[in-house]
Scaffold this active site. Structure first.
Site, PDB file in Angstrom:
ATOM      1  N   CYS A 202       0.832  -1.207   0.000  1.00 14.31           N
ATOM      2  CA  CYS A 202       0.000   0.000   0.000  1.00 14.31           C
ATOM      3  C   CYS A 202       0.867   1.258   0.000  1.00 14.31           C
ATOM      4  O   CYS A 202       1.356   1.684   1.041  1.00 14.31           O
ATOM      5  CB  CYS A 202      -0.919  -0.008   1.209  1.00 14.31           C
TER       6      CYS A 202
ATOM      7  N   CYS B 268      -0.426   4.151   2.099  1.00 15.55           N
ATOM      8  CA  CYS B 268      -0.279   3.990   3.553  1.00 15.55           C
ATOM      9  C   CYS B 268       1.165   4.268   3.966  1.00 15.55           C
ATOM     10  O   CYS B 268       1.418   4.882   4.991  1.00 15.55           O
ATOM     11  CB  CYS B 268      -0.606   2.567   3.999  1.00 15.55           C
ATOM     12  N   ASP B 269       2.102   3.744   3.188  1.00 15.77           N
ATOM     13  CA  ASP B 269       3.490   3.694   3.649  1.00 15.77           C
ATOM     14  C   ASP B 269       4.465   4.576   2.861  1.00 15.77           C
ATOM     15  O   ASP B 269       5.631   4.690   3.233  1.00 15.77           O
ATOM     16  CB  ASP B 269       3.989   2.239   3.599  1.00 15.77           C
TER      17      ASP B 269
END
Ligand code: NDP
Length: 313
Positions: free
Chosen positions: A136, A139-140
């Protein structure tokens, strides 16, 4: 821990689940929706959604899902946090157990549990989970500002992730196993034009290396040909974007699944082989897999559930 019952239980909270909830609520089915581990589903981990009708300027995935959730809530959907751990579809009303130990009995069930990111299956993906390996980018990605990362895959997801990361990272490798990108033309063009994205065609990942965190990947190019070569790339992050697996583990043995695990519906409607159980969205759609087609299927599932209940009374 409490037990409850409903005319319509919706499992999963992506565009299919929330749309089903909007329709089922408005039809006075007083639906309960169990949201799952990632309320909002896959779109909460995406960036800009440019192809959902009604948003001429685009909308972020999380905002779109928040809007759908609010719309379901506005019409009275009973939204519950938690994961369904088991289902019993052997008789009606159906019985479902949630991870807090509660049970829900339901006259109809709409399954909209979506799909999850696939991994390559390399032992190193587990070894470096959370230490440089991610599925992701949104997300990261933040952790890789001004660093070098690799994205694996050649579809729209991979291109989208590579483009997103190219805005944060110094350099992005896109590792593509074929000699072309499967992504839509517009995404291909954006990726190929981007100066800090290097596409490695005909390449596969053999493994990752690094002391504690990912420091590089071992790549094989033109595998099995006389041009085969193995080389290393120095990277700090390794992002998987190679497609998805339907979230149907808890339904094995309860309803018909196809050979890749997708729920089989009858085609003309969202009905599964169990009367009263319907399926909508990515969990039952290996072909289109779009937010808007999932939402459309969620609408159909709620209408199918409503009709089913009417026919039973
Ligand atoms: P896709 O199935 O379209 O693409 C998967 C990619 O990963 C392919 O390039 C595939 O290679 C590659 N791949 C699969 N397994 C491996 C493996 N073991 N090793 C290396 N590479 C592998 O999945 P996506 O998630 O990209 O897209 C799913 C659907 O969602 C599509 O319909 C897409 O159009 C849509 N989508 C739309 C978006 C948008 O419009 N904004 C954004 C994201 C997705 P190969 O080509 O060789 O099979």
């Amino acid at each position: 821990m409490s037990d409850s019952s409903t005319k319509c239980l919706i499992i999963g909270s992506g565009p299919a689940g929330y749309t089903a909830a909007i329709y089922a609520s408005r039809a006075n089915l007083y639906p309960i929706l169990v949201e799952g581990m990632q309320p909002g589903g896959q779109l909460t981990t995406t960036t800009e959604v440019e192809n959902f009708p009604g948003y001429p300027e685009g909308v972020t995935g999380p905002l779109l899902m928040e809007d759908l959730r609010k719309q379901a809530q506005r019409f009275g959907t009973d939204l519950r946090q938690g994961m369904v751990t088991s289902v019993d579809f052997s008789k009606r009303p159906f019985k479902v157990t949630v991870d807090d130990g509660s049970t829900i009995t339901a006259e109809t069930v709409i399954i909209s549990t979506g799909a999850s990111a696939k991994y390559l299956g390399l032992p190193d993906e587990e070894k470096y989970a959370g230490m440089g390996v991610s599925a992701c980018a949104t997300c990261d990605g933040f952790f890789y500002r001004k660093r070098t990362v690799a994205v694996v895959g050649g579809g729209d997801t991979a291109c989208e992730e590579a483009l997103y990361l190219s805005g944060l990272a110094k350099k992005v490798y896109l590792i593509v196993r074929k000699d072309y990108l499967r992504a839509s033309k517009v995404m291909q063009q954006r990726v190929l034009k981007k100066e800090n994205i290097t596409v490695l065609f005909n390449c596969n990942t053999l493994g990752l290396f690094g002391d504690e965190v990912v420091e590089g990947a071992k790549i094989i190019e033109n595998k099995g040909t006389d041009k085969e070569q193995i080389f290393d790339i120095a990277i700090d992050g390794f992002f998987l974007a190679i497609g998805h697996k339907p979230n149907t583990d808890i339904f094995v043995g309860q309803i018909d699944l196809d050979e890749t695990g997708y729920i089989v519906t009858d085609g003309k409607s969202t009905a599964t082989n169990v009367p009263g159980v319907f399926a909508a969205g990515d969990v039952a759609d290996p072909v289109y897999r779009q937010a808007v087609s999932a939402a459309g299927m969620g609408c159909r599932a709620a209408l199918d559930a409503e009709r089913f209940i009417m026919e039973q009374s």
